[in-house]
Motif scaffolding. Structure first.
Motif, PDB file in Angstrom:
ATOM      1  N   SER A   1      44.015  57.320 -23.575  1.00 45.21           N
ATOM      2  CA  SER A   1      42.693  56.746 -23.326  1.00 45.21           C
ATOM      3  C   SER A   1      41.571  57.770 -23.271  1.00 45.21           C
ATOM      4  O   SER A   1      40.425  57.416 -23.484  1.00 45.21           O
ATOM      5  CB  SER A   1      42.716  55.944 -22.033  1.00 45.21           C
ATOM      6  OG  SER A   1      43.120  56.762 -20.958  1.00 45.21           O
TER       7      SER A   1
ATOM      8  N   TRP B   1      46.556  59.765 -28.800  1.00 42.34           N
ATOM      9  CA  TRP B   1      47.142  58.487 -28.430  1.00 42.34           C
ATOM     10  C   TRP B   1      46.925  58.088 -26.980  1.00 42.34           C
ATOM     11  O   TRP B   1      47.615  57.250 -26.458  1.00 42.34           O
ATOM     12  CB  TRP B   1      48.638  58.500 -28.730  1.00 42.34           C
ATOM     13  CG  TRP B   1      48.851  58.937 -30.121  1.00 42.34           C
ATOM     14  CD1 TRP B   1      49.339  60.126 -30.541  1.00 42.34           C
ATOM     15  CD2 TRP B   1      48.508  58.223 -31.307  1.00 42.34           C
ATOM     16  NE1 TRP B   1      49.338  60.182 -31.907  1.00 42.34           N
ATOM     17  CE2 TRP B   1      48.833  59.036 -32.395  1.00 42.34           C
ATOM     18  CE3 TRP B   1      47.959  56.971 -31.547  1.00 42.34           C
ATOM     19  CZ2 TRP B   1      48.628  58.627 -33.708  1.00 42.34           C
ATOM     20  CZ3 TRP B   1      47.750  56.573 -32.850  1.00 42.34           C
ATOM     21  CH2 TRP B   1      48.097  57.399 -33.909  1.00 42.34           C
TER      22      TRP B   1
ATOM     23  N   VAL C   1      47.034  49.254 -32.001  1.00 49.36           N
ATOM     24  CA  VAL C   1      46.637  50.644 -31.791  1.00 49.36           C
ATOM     25  C   VAL C   1      46.901  51.458 -33.058  1.00 49.36           C
ATOM     26  O   VAL C   1      46.021  52.175 -33.552  1.00 49.36           O
ATOM     27  CB  VAL C   1      47.387  51.265 -30.592  1.00 49.36           C
ATOM     28  CG1 VAL C   1      47.181  52.782 -30.539  1.00 49.36           C
ATOM     29  CG2 VAL C   1      46.937  50.623 -29.284  1.00 49.36           C
TER      30      VAL C   1
ATOM     31  N   ASP D   1      43.970  51.415 -26.646  1.00 50.51           N
ATOM     32  CA  ASP D   1      44.739  52.613 -26.954  1.00 50.51           C
ATOM     33  C   ASP D   1      46.050  52.531 -26.189  1.00 50.51           C
ATOM     34  O   ASP D   1      46.280  51.585 -25.427  1.00 50.51           O
ATOM     35  CB  ASP D   1      43.957  53.885 -26.638  1.00 50.51           C
ATOM     36  CG  ASP D   1      43.574  54.002 -25.180  1.00 50.51           C
ATOM     37  OD1 ASP D   1      44.259  53.429 -24.314  1.00 50.51           O
ATOM     38  OD2 ASP D   1      42.578  54.670 -24.894  1.00 50.51           O
TER      39      ASP D   1
END
Length: 104
Positions: A12, A10, A52, A26
């Motif tokens: 970057s 979860w 996301v 993200d």
């Protein structure tokens, strides 16, 4: 989100989870956008968070743990966001029936 057992999915630094999507987004970018006051409303923020999780479910098979985690986290996010949305002026609220998720 980054530090837990499943934090790898979860943030970057993990680009492999969210491949081939039209908008690269993200939770790391959502956090950055939030810190820079890039969202004009709570609904814009919620839209990105939903994107996301929806992308994670779309681009990972239902049998994949990333899909399952995204499903659970989206449900949890919606529960937490509902009271915030209720405080918004009526013309800024998302129709509760316009966002439909199938939760097992």
């Amino acid at each position: 989100m980054k530090t837990g057992q499943y934090g790898w999915g979860w943030h970057s630094e993990n680009k492999s989870t969210f491949t081939d999507k039209p908008i690269l987004l993200d939770l790391g970018l959502v956090k950055l956008n939030l810190s820079k006051n890039m969202y004009s409303s709570p609904l814009d923020f919620a839209s990105d968070v939903r994107l996301v999780f929806e992308n994670a479910m779309l681009y990972n098979p239902k049998t994949d743990e990333v899909h399952g985690m995204a499903h659970q986290l989206l449900f949890y996010f919606e529960m937490l966001f509902r009271p915030i949305q209720a405080k918004l002026p009526t013309n800024q609220r998302v129709n509760e029936f316009s966002v439909v998720y199938e939760f097992d």
